[in-house]
Motif scaffolding. Structure first.
Motif, mmCIF file in Angstrom:
data_model
loop_
_atom_site.group_PDB
_atom_site.id
_atom_site.type_symbol
_atom_site.label_atom_id
_atom_site.label_comp_id
_atom_site.label_asym_id
_atom_site.label_seq_id
_atom_site.Cartn_x
_atom_site.Cartn_y
_atom_site.Cartn_z
ATOM 1 N N ASP A 81 4.933 -75.180 86.800
ATOM 2 C CA ASP A 81 5.212 -74.260 87.894
ATOM 3 C C ASP A 81 6.404 -74.771 88.711
ATOM 4 O O ASP A 81 7.347 -74.021 88.994
ATOM 5 N N THR A 84 9.671 -74.589 86.541
ATOM 6 C CA THR A 84 10.138 -73.221 86.328
ATOM 7 C C THR A 84 10.765 -72.666 87.598
ATOM 8 O O THR A 84 11.839 -72.053 87.564
ATOM 9 N N THR A 85 10.105 -72.895 88.721
ATOM 10 C CA THR A 85 10.624 -72.386 89.990
ATOM 11 C C THR A 85 11.987 -72.998 90.291
ATOM 12 O O THR A 85 12.942 -72.296 90.635
ATOM 13 N N ASP B 70 0.641 -67.001 89.427
ATOM 14 C CA ASP B 70 0.145 -68.287 89.899
ATOM 15 C C ASP B 70 -0.511 -69.135 88.799
ATOM 16 O O ASP B 70 -1.636 -68.881 88.381
ATOM 17 N N LEU B 71 0.198 -70.186 88.372
ATOM 18 C CA LEU B 71 -0.334 -71.015 87.281
ATOM 19 C C LEU B 71 -1.492 -71.900 87.738
ATOM 20 O O LEU B 71 -2.138 -72.540 86.903
ATOM 21 N N TYR B 76 -4.299 -68.203 83.884
ATOM 22 C CA TYR B 76 -2.924 -68.045 83.398
ATOM 23 C C TYR B 76 -2.497 -69.115 82.405
ATOM 24 O O TYR B 76 -1.899 -68.788 81.380
ATOM 25 N N TRP B 97 8.699 -66.785 82.863
ATOM 26 C CA TRP B 97 8.976 -66.493 84.274
ATOM 27 C C TRP B 97 7.680 -66.475 85.056
ATOM 28 O O TRP B 97 6.660 -65.963 84.580
ATOM 29 N N ASN B 98 7.766 -66.996 86.244
ATOM 30 C CA ASN B 98 6.652 -66.912 87.163
ATOM 31 C C ASN B 98 6.997 -65.819 88.161
ATOM 32 O O ASN B 98 8.025 -65.871 88.815
ATOM 33 N N SER B 99 6.145 -64.802 88.248
ATOM 34 C CA SER B 99 6.499 -63.628 89.058
ATOM 35 C C SER B 99 6.475 -63.931 90.552
ATOM 36 O O SER B 99 6.973 -63.147 91.348
ATOM 37 N N GLY B 103 11.294 -66.250 89.814
ATOM 38 C CA GLY B 103 11.060 -65.796 88.449
ATOM 39 C C GLY B 103 11.246 -64.309 88.275
ATOM 40 O O GLY B 103 11.703 -63.841 87.231
#
Lengths: 334, 334
Positions: A81, A84-85, B70-71, B76, B97-99, B103
């Motif tokens: 997390d 990636t961010t 949210d990981l 997820y 991608w993390n929304s 992301g």
């Protein structure tokens, strides 16, 4: 013919609009005949689509590979997390591989094909094939969390040995002498260093880690549960157990509960990582906090620096870790 | 000049070896002068490097975008793990991608640039910008887990409504009438459908869900903890609580413990998802099992089918979910 052809040159030669050229090159819906016509014209005028053009100009694809292990270990989603961010915020795409299963081959393939500019390894051992391949190709690489001694590449890690020593000192300070270790595999530098720091500090105070109380296994809840059950049903039982990651500690806590015993009354348990869940009342785990977000951000910065300037000498960046005392040890007397 | 130039043509014109051409195009280490010479030659003879050539020929980049939320919600990582493994095994790269955070923008950008062949959305609401963009561009898209009513695209989900109803029927069968709901946001189809199924089954049996016992909040441990604390410290307390995901249920379990109460003696708790942790003795959570791996595999198959044949009509694929009874309800009397 100009040295660098434009999509307009392609459109003119193919007798279509520039929008159609863009559609063909951007993977849009067009007829096969149009696609063939546009591609032939592109080849003839020497036009290279944007993605390729940028890659040819800069040698970069603005994509970073991230290799993680078992995502059911809550440490990995947390660092993934953060990575990636940070990478997305820096305008980088993230290609994800899981080093269990087919991800290892996929990582190797991508490194060979040059389809990533660099790779962040969050889990790695000396024998990792994608790591060896990346280094052999001089691809920019950073190891975060794990380290490999003697390897000439950027590495970011917590101060695992000091963290393990801090656990031993804390337990000794509270009078524990019958102490145990439930460690992950020694091939993982994290586990090895945490265990070494712990054992060295014990030895330094004249306390020996009994061989039957020094158990190694995978970084899983199941190993923690099984090994802790064995420890607590032995003829002599330890008064405190250090688990080299939180996931093993959660399994150990569950084992204690399942035996009808209680923590910290019957035994103290300490973990390592301080994942989010460690503070949940279910676990309330005393553990060594790793600054995961800061480590991830540092790894990204170092990797992007190296991509920009491949000649920078390799850096080892370590982050100090601190013991967080909670209810799985006698925190009233911390 | 041949219609399709080869790297050999480039090498001849630039006066370098083919290996040097490959190195320039594969992002290797060469001098700037060599790089310029090779790129000029490539443009002149109309040579397109492999990656671009393949993309131009097939319109594909063999990369699939995966959007997760949210990981730290353990659902997820589990579905991401299954998606990544399946996609890698099918020769696809995964761009993650993390929304939350940057992301979403990164996903939009990649969809616009055509740098993915398709996108798997594991979390989405009607208002999702990347989803709207992908659909407007006719990019192949599959929603897994979440659904959006009336949307013309492939969707894979659990039978959330039936799952919610099964929970209500189970609680009613065991004599519960004072029942509550701790739900995620109604903008999430999962939460909405699970809640609707639950409420409809209760109503059908003449049991009303009291408004103060029907709470909505984010899919977090913290919401479960806070809302459950409020429920259990009210003037009248429920005898059973359905949480629309496991993470909320873990928070609710922790709240009960922190109040010095116990599960299932004082209150029953049921979750939804059946993440790995649900079976840990710490939680021993009765929950509705979603076949996460099968759902992920199905989504990948459907997406790759659509990429191969964009004219396939959209499919909705639903997977049945089953109640798994454990210690957070009176499993002796299941």
């Amino acid at each position: 013919m100009p040295l660098v052809a434009t999509s307009n040159d392609v459109a003119k030669l193919a007798g279509v609009s520039q929008a159609t050229v863009s559609r063909v090159l951007a993977n849009g819906v067009v007829s096969d005949a149009t696609r063939r016509k546009v591609l032939a014209a592109a080849a003839q005028v020497g036009y290279v689509p944007n993605l390729g053009a940028r890659a040819m100009k800069t040698g970069r694809v603005d994509t970073i590979g991230v290799v993680v292990a078992d995502l059911t270990n809550p440490f990995y989603p947390e660092i993934l997390d953060a990575l990636t961010t940070t990478l997305n915020a820096a305008g980088q795409k993230v290609t994800l591989w899981n080093s269990d299963g087919p991800g290892n081959d996929a990582a190797l393939h991508a490194i060979r094909a040059g389809s990533v500019d660099g790779v962040v390894f969050t889990t790695v051992t000396e024998s990792s094939e994608p790591l060896r391949e990346a280094l052999a190709r001089r691809s920019p690489v950073v190891l975060v969390n794990r380290v490999v001694e003697g390897l000439s590449c950027d590495q970011v890690s917590g101060e695992n040995r000091e963290g393990g020593a801090a656990v031993a000192e804390y337990l000794l300070r509270h009078g524990h002498r019958a102490v145990a270790l439930l460690g992950g595999p020694t091939s993982a530098s994290t586990s090895r260093d945490r265990g070494m720091g712990y054992e060295a500090a014990l030895t330094g105070s004249g306390v020996t880690l009994e061989p039957q109380w020094n158990q190694r296994g995978p970084f899983t809840h199941e190993f923690g549960f099984r090994a802790m059950t064995a420890l607590m049903t032995g003829q002599v039982v330890p008064t405190a157990v250090f688990c080299t990651n939180d996931l093993i500690a959660f399994g150990a806590l569950d084992a204690v509960r399942s035996l009808g015993l209680s923590v910290p009354r019957d035994v103290w348990i300490v973990g390592f990582d301080d994942v989010d869940m460690a503070r949940w009342p279910s676990f309330d785990l005393t553990t060594v906090h790793q600054p995961t977000k800061e480590m991830a951000a540092s790894a990204v910065r170092i990797l992007l620096d190296r991509i920009a300037d491949p000649e920078t000498p390799p850096r080892h960046s370590t982050f100090s870790c601190r013991l967080v005392v909670r209810g799985s040890t006698d925190h009233a007397h911390a």
